[in-house]
Design a protein around this motif. Structure first.
Motif, short mmCIF file in Angstrom:
data_model
loop_
_atom_site.label_atom_id
_atom_site.label_comp_id
_atom_site.label_asym_id
_atom_site.label_seq_id
_atom_site.Cartn_x
_atom_site.Cartn_y
_atom_site.Cartn_z
N SER A 46 25.90 41.01 -33.52
CA SER A 46 25.06 40.38 -32.79
C SER A 46 25.05 41.12 -31.17
N ALA A 47 23.81 40.73 -30.67
CA ALA A 47 23.55 41.56 -29.15
C ALA A 47 22.93 40.43 -28.30
N TYR A 48 23.24 40.49 -26.89
CA TYR A 48 22.53 39.87 -25.92
C TYR A 48 21.99 40.80 -24.78
N MET A 49 21.20 40.54 -24.05
CA MET A 49 20.70 41.25 -22.87
C MET A 49 20.76 40.54 -21.65
N LEU A 50 21.34 40.99 -20.56
CA LEU A 50 21.08 40.69 -19.31
C LEU A 50 20.20 41.30 -18.48
N SER A 51 19.21 40.66 -17.91
CA SER A 51 18.11 41.39 -17.01
C SER A 51 17.75 40.37 -16.16
N ASP A 52 17.05 40.89 -15.12
CA ASP A 52 16.40 40.14 -13.92
C ASP A 52 17.40 39.10 -13.43
N ASN A 53 17.08 37.66 -13.24
CA ASN A 53 17.78 36.72 -12.60
C ASN A 53 18.98 36.50 -13.29
N VAL A 54 18.88 36.47 -14.73
CA VAL A 54 20.13 36.27 -15.45
C VAL A 54 21.05 37.28 -15.10
N ARG A 55 20.86 38.52 -15.08
CA ARG A 55 21.62 39.89 -14.73
C ARG A 55 22.21 39.69 -13.27
N ASN B 142 10.33 45.06 -15.94
CA ASN B 142 11.64 45.68 -16.32
C ASN B 142 11.99 46.01 -17.63
N VAL B 143 11.61 45.41 -18.62
CA VAL B 143 12.12 45.68 -19.86
C VAL B 143 11.48 46.92 -20.40
#
Length: 135
Positions: A78-87, A8-9
């Protein structure tokens, strides 16, 4: 078809998959309550990257079954990413530091659910939640 996180990334975290850049002006509010980003409404995006432009905060995450919680400091710039199960299967909220009443952030949304048959589908998010959790 199930995809791994790295698939996905690689597929979605690219400039040609950027769907929207949304500024968030918190207007003096210290709390952005826990919520789920609905995949076909205003919370679209297979991957969501949030950049803390101004003001420090803490991002709070909780799994759908409420078995797991996590709080992560999010300093300005700073930054964060939401993807897959966390998203898909976690609520997330933001608690701004008391001194960060003018917090601003930017959401970058990459990819769309269900645009093609190869994309993650809306059901992959909705299966984790009762209807009332996804207002």
């Amino acid at each position: 078809r199930s995809r791994s996180s790295s698939d996905n990334v690689q597929k979605y975290l690219r400039l040609d998959q950027l769907v929207a850049a949304q500024p968030n002006l918190h207007a003096g509010r210290h709390l952005l309550p826990a919520h789920v980003d609905h995949p076909t409404k205003d919370g679209f995006g297979v991957i969501i990257v949030t950049i803390a432009i101004r003001g420090d905060a803490t991002i709070m995450l909780e799994s759908a079954n409420r078995q797991h919680q996590l709080a992560v400091d999010l300093p300005q710039k700073s930054a964060y990413m939401l993807s897959d199960n966390v998203r898909d299967a976690c609520t997330h909220g933001v608690l701004a530091d008391e001194t960060s009443s003018e917090r601003e952030s930017l959401n970058l949304r990459f990819g769309l659910h269900g645009r093609t048959l190869e994309d993650p589908q809306e059901d992959e998010v909705l299966k984790h939640w009762r209807d009332d959790k996804l207002r």
